[in-house]
Design an enzyme around this catalytic site. Sequence first.
Site, PDB file in Angstrom:
ATOM      1  N   SER A   1       0.804  -1.227   0.000  1.00 11.92           N
ATOM      2  CA  SER A   1       0.000   0.000   0.000  1.00 11.92           C
ATOM      3  C   SER A   1       0.834   1.271   0.000  1.00 11.92           C
ATOM      4  O   SER A   1       0.301   2.357  -0.230  1.00 11.92           O
ATOM      5  CB  SER A   1      -0.944   0.019   1.208  1.00 11.92           C
ATOM      6  OG  SER A   1      -0.235   0.254   2.400  1.00 11.92           O
TER       7      SER A   1
ATOM      8  N   LYS B   1       1.079   4.134   7.288  1.00 12.06           N
ATOM      9  CA  LYS B   1       0.274   4.914   6.355  1.00 12.06           C
ATOM     10  C   LYS B   1       0.632   6.396   6.468  1.00 12.06           C
ATOM     11  O   LYS B   1       1.288   6.835   7.415  1.00 12.06           O
ATOM     12  CB  LYS B   1      -1.225   4.754   6.652  1.00 12.06           C
ATOM     13  CG  LYS B   1      -1.801   3.364   6.411  1.00 12.06           C
ATOM     14  CD  LYS B   1      -1.890   3.018   4.951  1.00 12.06           C
ATOM     15  CE  LYS B   1      -2.532   1.652   4.736  1.00 12.06           C
ATOM     16  NZ  LYS B   1      -1.671   0.568   5.219  1.00 12.06           N
TER      17      LYS B   1
END
Length: 209
Positions: A129, A166
Site C-alpha cells: 500500500s 500509512k
Amino acid sequence: MNLTDTQRRLLAFLREHIARHGYPPSQMEIAGAFGFRQNRSARYHLEALAQAGLIELSTGRARGIRLTFSDSEAAASAMPDGLLQVPLLGRVAAGSPIGSDPEVRRELTLDPSLFRLRPDYLLEVEGESMLLDAILPGDLIGVHRTPQARNGQTVVARIEGELTVKRLDSGPRHLRLLPRNPAYAAIEIDRTVVDFAIEGLFAGLVRPG
C-alpha cells in the site's frame, strides 16, 4: 565496553519491555524470550550488564532490574562509535492492518545516516500500500517512537491491536490513514474504532540485500 551479542540484545529487550509495559521483565520472561533452558542463564547475562554499569539488580525482587542509563546513553555505550544497534521487533502492514509480534527477533547495527529520525526499533513491511513512497514488501522501516504526528507525516499506527504504516490525514473533523497505492482504500478512524494510537513516525528504511 565488551558486551556479547546476546547481552546487547538483552539490553535492547529490557529497554523495549520497560517502554512498552512500564516495568521490567522477570528472569523467567527473559529466559522464555531468549530460549534459555534455565533462569540462571538469564541471571548470568543480567549480571554482566550490571557489571558493565548499564543496569542495577535488586535481590529478592522478581522484577528487580533498573536501567542506569537513558536509552541513548545505553545504546552509545554498547555500540561502536557512530553506529546504532536497533532491535527488529516484528511486522507492520502496508495494506490492511496486521497483528504485531513485538518480541525481539534480532538486532541490526546500522549507520544513522540511513534515517531522518533516530529509530527506536525496526518493523518488517508486509503489503504494497505504500509503493508510491518507495516502501516495499520486505523493507525494514525504522520507527521513531512518539504518540504525536502532524498532518501529512508517515506514521506507524495501532488500530484495534494491529499495526499499519500509512500517511496521516488529520483535520478538525476527520482522521484517516492514507495508502500510497491507488489499489488500496483509506482507513477511516471514527467513533467505531475503540483502540487507536500513533505508535511512532517513519524514520527511514533498510532494504535487505
